[in-house]
Scaffold this active site. Sequence first.
Site, PDB file in Angstrom:
ATOM      1  N   ASN A   1      -3.467   3.082  -6.694  1.00 42.91           N
ATOM      2  CA  ASN A   1      -2.094   2.648  -6.434  1.00 42.91           C
ATOM      3  C   ASN A   1      -1.315   3.591  -5.535  1.00 42.91           C
ATOM      4  O   ASN A   1      -0.088   3.494  -5.447  1.00 42.91           O
ATOM      5  CB  ASN A   1      -1.352   2.450  -7.753  1.00 42.91           C
ATOM      6  CG  ASN A   1      -1.878   1.246  -8.499  1.00 42.91           C
ATOM      7  OD1 ASN A   1      -2.306   0.276  -7.872  1.00 42.91           O
ATOM      8  ND2 ASN A   1      -1.879   1.305  -9.807  1.00 42.91           N
TER       9      ASN A   1
ATOM     10  N   LYS B   1     -13.742   2.375  -3.460  1.00 40.46           N
ATOM     11  CA  LYS B   1     -13.242   1.501  -4.517  1.00 40.46           C
ATOM     12  C   LYS B   1     -14.308   1.299  -5.593  1.00 40.46           C
ATOM     13  O   LYS B   1     -14.017   1.340  -6.793  1.00 40.46           O
ATOM     14  CB  LYS B   1     -12.812   0.161  -3.924  1.00 40.46           C
ATOM     15  CG  LYS B   1     -12.364  -0.848  -4.979  1.00 40.46           C
ATOM     16  CD  LYS B   1     -10.944  -1.277  -4.843  1.00 40.46           C
ATOM     17  CE  LYS B   1     -10.481  -2.078  -6.045  1.00 40.46           C
ATOM     18  NZ  LYS B   1      -9.549  -3.145  -5.716  1.00 40.46           N
TER      19      LYS B   1
ATOM     20  N   LYS C   1     -10.770  -7.620 -10.316  1.00 40.30           N
ATOM     21  CA  LYS C   1      -9.457  -8.097 -10.739  1.00 40.30           C
ATOM     22  C   LYS C   1      -9.191  -9.436 -10.075  1.00 40.30           C
ATOM     23  O   LYS C   1      -9.155  -9.523  -8.844  1.00 40.30           O
ATOM     24  CB  LYS C   1      -8.373  -7.133 -10.295  1.00 40.30           C
ATOM     25  CG  LYS C   1      -8.202  -5.930 -11.173  1.00 40.30           C
ATOM     26  CD  LYS C   1      -6.883  -5.300 -10.769  1.00 40.30           C
ATOM     27  CE  LYS C   1      -6.550  -4.050 -11.482  1.00 40.30           C
ATOM     28  NZ  LYS C   1      -5.216  -3.578 -11.031  1.00 40.30           N
TER      29      LYS C   1
ATOM     30  N   GLU D   1      -5.235  -0.455   3.654  1.00 45.55           N
ATOM     31  CA  GLU D   1      -5.949  -0.173   2.395  1.00 45.55           C
ATOM     32  C   GLU D   1      -7.171   0.714   2.665  1.00 45.55           C
ATOM     33  O   GLU D   1      -7.572   1.517   1.827  1.00 45.55           O
ATOM     34  CB  GLU D   1      -6.393  -1.458   1.677  1.00 45.55           C
ATOM     35  CG  GLU D   1      -5.255  -2.356   1.193  1.00 45.55           C
ATOM     36  CD  GLU D   1      -4.646  -1.967  -0.169  1.00 45.55           C
ATOM     37  OE1 GLU D   1      -4.953  -0.878  -0.699  1.00 45.55           O
ATOM     38  OE2 GLU D   1      -3.834  -2.768  -0.691  1.00 45.55           O
TER      39      GLU D   1
ATOM     40  N   ARG E   1     -15.081 -21.422 -19.283  1.00 44.01           N
ATOM     41  CA  ARG E   1     -15.083 -20.039 -19.780  1.00 44.01           C
ATOM     42  C   ARG E   1     -15.968 -19.106 -18.961  1.00 44.01           C
ATOM     43  O   ARG E   1     -16.426 -18.075 -19.449  1.00 44.01           O
ATOM     44  CB  ARG E   1     -15.496 -19.961 -21.249  1.00 44.01           C
ATOM     45  CG  ARG E   1     -14.622 -20.786 -22.173  1.00 44.01           C
ATOM     46  CD  ARG E   1     -14.884 -20.455 -23.628  1.00 44.01           C
ATOM     47  NE  ARG E   1     -14.061 -21.291 -24.483  1.00 44.01           N
ATOM     48  CZ  ARG E   1     -14.385 -22.519 -24.877  1.00 44.01           C
ATOM     49  NH1 ARG E   1     -15.535 -23.040 -24.512  1.00 44.01           N
ATOM     50  NH2 ARG E   1     -13.567 -23.200 -25.637  1.00 44.01           N
TER      51      ARG E   1
ATOM     52  N   HIS F   1       5.227  -2.027  -3.619  1.00 40.00           N
ATOM     53  CA  HIS F   1       5.538  -3.252  -4.362  1.00 40.00           C
ATOM     54  C   HIS F   1       7.031  -3.532  -4.365  1.00 40.00           C
ATOM     55  O   HIS F   1       7.459  -4.679  -4.250  1.00 40.00           O
ATOM     56  CB  HIS F   1       5.045  -3.138  -5.805  1.00 40.00           C
ATOM     57  CG  HIS F   1       3.570  -3.348  -5.946  1.00 40.00           C
ATOM     58  ND1 HIS F   1       2.829  -2.789  -6.958  1.00 40.00           N
ATOM     59  CD2 HIS F   1       2.698  -4.063  -5.198  1.00 40.00           C
ATOM     60  CE1 HIS F   1       1.556  -3.138  -6.817  1.00 40.00           C
ATOM     61  NE2 HIS F   1       1.452  -3.910  -5.765  1.00 40.00           N
TER      62      HIS F   1
HETATM   63  N1  LIG Z   1      -7.829  -8.384  -6.686  1.00 41.32           N
HETATM   64  C1  LIG Z   1      -7.481  -7.229  -6.177  1.00 41.32           C
HETATM   65  O1  LIG Z   1      -7.936  -6.172  -6.596  1.00 41.32           O
HETATM   66  C2  LIG Z   1      -6.496  -7.202  -5.040  1.00 41.32           C
HETATM   67  C3  LIG Z   1      -6.310  -6.032  -4.314  1.00 41.32           C
HETATM   68  C4  LIG Z   1      -5.447  -6.071  -3.235  1.00 41.32           C
HETATM   69  C5  LIG Z   1      -4.795  -7.246  -2.903  1.00 41.32           C
HETATM   70  N2  LIG Z   1      -4.990  -8.346  -3.642  1.00 41.32           N
HETATM   71  C6  LIG Z   1      -4.341  -9.610  -3.308  1.00 41.32           C
HETATM   72  O2  LIG Z   1      -4.800 -10.015  -2.034  1.00 41.32           O
HETATM   73  C7  LIG Z   1      -3.791 -10.812  -1.426  1.00 41.32           C
HETATM   74  C8  LIG Z   1      -3.625 -10.364   0.002  1.00 41.32           C
HETATM   75  O3  LIG Z   1      -4.881 -10.499   0.650  1.00 41.32           O
HETATM   76  P1  LIG Z   1      -4.962 -10.853   2.198  1.00 41.32           P
HETATM   77  O4  LIG Z   1      -4.139  -9.897   2.954  1.00 41.32           O
HETATM   78  O5  LIG Z   1      -6.398 -11.006   2.529  1.00 41.32           O
HETATM   79  O6  LIG Z   1      -4.159 -12.225   2.232  1.00 41.32           O
HETATM   80  P2  LIG Z   1      -4.536 -13.719   2.609  1.00 41.32           P
HETATM   81  O7  LIG Z   1      -5.709 -14.181   1.852  1.00 41.32           O
HETATM   82  O8  LIG Z   1      -3.301 -14.499   2.475  1.00 41.32           O
HETATM   83  O9  LIG Z   1      -4.937 -13.619   4.149  1.00 41.32           O
HETATM   84  C9  LIG Z   1      -3.970 -13.236   5.086  1.00 41.32           C
HETATM   85  C10 LIG Z   1      -3.803 -14.326   6.179  1.00 41.32           C
HETATM   86  O10 LIG Z   1      -4.947 -14.331   7.007  1.00 41.32           O
HETATM   87  C11 LIG Z   1      -5.499 -15.631   7.078  1.00 41.32           C
HETATM   88  N3  LIG Z   1      -6.924 -15.443   7.283  1.00 41.32           N
HETATM   89  C12 LIG Z   1      -7.833 -15.083   6.336  1.00 41.32           C
HETATM   90  N4  LIG Z   1      -9.028 -14.888   6.933  1.00 41.32           N
HETATM   91  C13 LIG Z   1      -8.863 -15.136   8.255  1.00 41.32           C
HETATM   92  C14 LIG Z   1      -9.729 -15.087   9.368  1.00 41.32           C
HETATM   93  N5  LIG Z   1     -10.990 -14.678   9.240  1.00 41.32           N
HETATM   94  N6  LIG Z   1      -9.229 -15.408  10.564  1.00 41.32           N
HETATM   95  C15 LIG Z   1      -7.925 -15.768  10.699  1.00 41.32           C
HETATM   96  N7  LIG Z   1      -7.054 -15.816   9.687  1.00 41.32           N
HETATM   97  C16 LIG Z   1      -7.529 -15.497   8.472  1.00 41.32           C
HETATM   98  C17 LIG Z   1      -5.080 -16.280   5.812  1.00 41.32           C
HETATM   99  O11 LIG Z   1      -5.090 -17.690   5.926  1.00 41.32           O
HETATM  100  C18 LIG Z   1      -3.683 -15.724   5.633  1.00 41.32           C
HETATM  101  O12 LIG Z   1      -2.799 -16.439   6.434  1.00 41.32           O
HETATM  102  C19 LIG Z   1      -2.551 -10.679  -2.272  1.00 41.32           C
HETATM  103  O13 LIG Z   1      -2.380 -11.856  -3.025  1.00 41.32           O
HETATM  104  C20 LIG Z   1      -2.861  -9.506  -3.180  1.00 41.32           C
HETATM  105  O14 LIG Z   1      -2.231  -9.617  -4.448  1.00 41.32           O
HETATM  106  C21 LIG Z   1      -5.834  -8.346  -4.702  1.00 41.32           C
HETATM  107 ZN   LIG Z   2      -3.029  -2.828  -2.419  1.00 37.72          ZN
END
Ligand SMILES: NC(=O)c1ccc[n+]([C@@H]2O[C@H](COP(=O)([O-])OP(=O)(O)OC[C@H]3O[C@@H](n4cnc5c(N)ncnc54)[C@H](O)[C@@H]3O)[C@@H](O)[C@H]2O)c1
Ligand SMILES: [Zn+2]
Lengths: 374, 374
Positions: free
Chosen positions: B254, B236, B152, B194, B131, B261
Amino acid sequence: MHINEQLQAAELRVELGDRSYPIWIGSKLVERLGELCLSKQLSTKSPMMIITDTHVEALHLSTAKQSLEAAGYRVAVHVVPAGESSKSLSHLEACITTALEAGLDRKSAVVALGGGVVGDLAGFVAASYMRGVRFIQVPTTILAHDSSVGGKVAVNHPLAKNIIGAFYQPEMVVYDTSTLLTLPLREVRAGLAEMLKHGLIWDQRFADWCLEHADELLSLREEVLQYGLYAGCAVKAQVVSKDEREQDLRAILNLGHTIGHALEAVGQYGELLHGEAISIGMIGSAMLAERLGEAADILPYTRRMIEAFGLPTQIPASYDTEDIMSAMMHDKKFSEGEMVFVVPTAIGKVEIRRDVPVALVREIVDELKGGARG
Amino acid sequence: MHINEQLQAAELRVELGDRSYPIWIGSKLVERLGELCLSKQLSTKSPMMIITDTHVEALHLSTAKQSLEAAGYRVAVHVVPAGESSKSLSHLEACITTALEAGLDRKSAVVALGGGVVGDLAGFVAASYMRGVRFIQVPTTILAHDSSVGGKVAVNHPLAKNIIGAFYQPEMVVYDTSTLLTLPLREVRAGLAEMLKHGLIWDQRFADWCLEHADELLSLREEVLQYGLYAGCAVKAQVVSKDEREQDLRAILNLGHTIGHALEAVGQYGELLHGEAISIGMIGSAMLAERLGEAADILPYTRRMIEAFGLPTQIPASYDTEDIMSAMMHDKKFSEGEMVFVVPTAIGKVEIRRDVPVALVREIVDELKGGARG
Ligand SMILES: NC(=O)c1ccc[n+]([C@@H]2O[C@H](COP(=O)([O-])OP(=O)(O)OC[C@H]3O[C@@H](n4cnc5c(N)ncnc54)[C@H](O)[C@@H]3O)[C@@H](O)[C@H]2O)c1
Ligand SMILES: [Zn+2]
Ligand SMILES: NC(=O)c1ccc[n+]([C@@H]2O[C@H](COP(=O)([O-])OP(=O)(O)OC[C@H]3O[C@@H](n4cnc5c(N)ncnc54)[C@H](O)[C@@H]3O)[C@@H](O)[C@H]2O)c1
Ligand SMILES: [Zn+2]
């Protein structure tokens, strides 16, 4: 007992700042569930979902559903198999499938109609669906007077009970004592065990009252039950208000649970009901109190109480002492030779002892298996 | 930018009452992760768990693990496959198996070492294991400057993204810009999208700064990156501080996401990266602004920005307009003919419009596919 005249039901408030909520306890409240939801400003524009189990579905679902529909709500239903195994991530996922298919949105509510299993599962669904939607508890077991107060919701992992969850408070608890009339006697007794615990840890007068009203409680006299549930919930609510996130005080709610959990585990969660296991555990804690020099009346009083409710006082002979000990040690990872235990210091009073010798606990487990003393 | 001299890193505080936490942004901070955890009073008595993915494991895990171990921590590691599909309940369960086997307790911390996928998954593990245990974010993508702030956390359901989760704040965010040097260029661009969004919704000066420093950002000049991440996180953080649980203001985050999306969904989450999809979406929102009579410079400015970062401005021709529209309608269930959209009203300013005609959106989607105007 505070009576809400308009509702014709007892009303108890769980004080948790902006997460405070009411518990209503009365007869035939499920028939008025729709009205109660309207009174809590739950929008009829957003669909609701009732989560229940197969036993409760057959007995009380239609009353609940009709009441909600009569009040103007669209209601989806998700039924899980009765029993502890429904508290799993795969059932959580299935509930969320139903929620998505029914179009539940951020303003929707999840209604738990059932015992502790349904309450814990539905509570975690409500906590995690869209990162949290409204949650209504409609407990249908006596044990659920414990589980529906306090905001602990969870599912199990194959390696550990209740390990995946949240603290998530309901919007309201609607406790309809008429639903309890269909409970099997064994479940009635087991549920009352937690009520006795609430007396024993906090309130001697309530403990005495339980003892005096054992027969009426066991025969489900509604007004008597209502007072018992009210007082039991009140103890839990007070403890939880002082310690929502289980920092310290809340640990007193575990009277009888260290031994109890171990017995449930050794019986593979299929032999003893939770309330039965903690009944034996409460006898064990009282024996511990005696050995540690606490008031002499604790053990005979506790034993009298457990027996008056037809609950077990002994560990089944087939249970191996070392299995029980190792389940206990595994449960909490106690350090060198000492264990943490909730120990009564008087009727209605307990303390947390961190210095209980493992050897003494082993002796008591042996005695609980029908050894000479006690 | 506030510089913490002792850490030699930028320090930003996310103000959320008793859930406030620091974000440290600097070079080679992962080498000092152990020290930073000690400074946050994380006990070395309780084991920790790092969650990471296969790509990051190969590049940065040993640095993180060694730093923690040098500080006296016992560290378990759970590696998930790189990619969105790791955000699932079954991976959550597997993480919790590792946590149980490693003996993580209530005082343990879960460390997310990776991008948004790892952060979202590990955050929900931290929120739900027992929890709630402590949670440390070590983002390794640029996109994660968005996902690591705001609390989130979530996993996906086969029918919907991010639908099972919680609001759960980390203890600290350790943003080591050196880890970003190994990112593939396409991920760099997508992450920067972003950052641009944070300028466009809140801070014209920051938007201008991004435009001026496009090349340095794209070539990962660390000090420039540090300022950009700092300013992006700051936007943010301010929005989230004012609206932690997404009641209203938070919706401005958004911008570009309604169309974005839908494009991700139509491409089955395999064609466009999130940052690419929202880049097209931000062009769409700027077109909408133009049609709705907002300031005339919005569309050319937005287009210039997206192009400067080599991000896409058009919907792939193979995407069907009706598929996109129905993905959008499904996403939010818009009522009779009008949609909710985040619409720019100036550079650095947006508003939520609830009255955008569906027909107008359809026109814009058509144009984004390479139609005449724009
Ligand atoms: N929680 C939130 O508020 C929020 C906001 C925006 C996005 N998200 C989520 O975030 C995710 C997308 O995040 P992302 O773009 O970081 O994706 P990700 O974590 O999949 O990373 C993108 C790619 O880069 C690789 N990678 C990560 N760090 C690396 C590094 N230092 N060197 C080389 N490769 C590396 C990963 O293995 C992956 O292949 C989605 O699931 C989305 O829903 C969440
Ligand atoms: Zn986003
Ligand atoms: N969240 C908490 O704080 C907390 C506290 C204590 C226990 N619990 C949990 O509660 C669960 C046990 O609760 P329980 O004893 O209510 O179990 P339960 O929900 O399994 O109910 C017991 C049995 O009674 C049946 N039943 C329920 N209502 C009925 C009715 N009105 N008429 C006939 N049959 C009915 C059920 O189908 C089931 O077979 C455990 O999973 C335990 O971990 C949680
Ligand atoms: Zn119990």
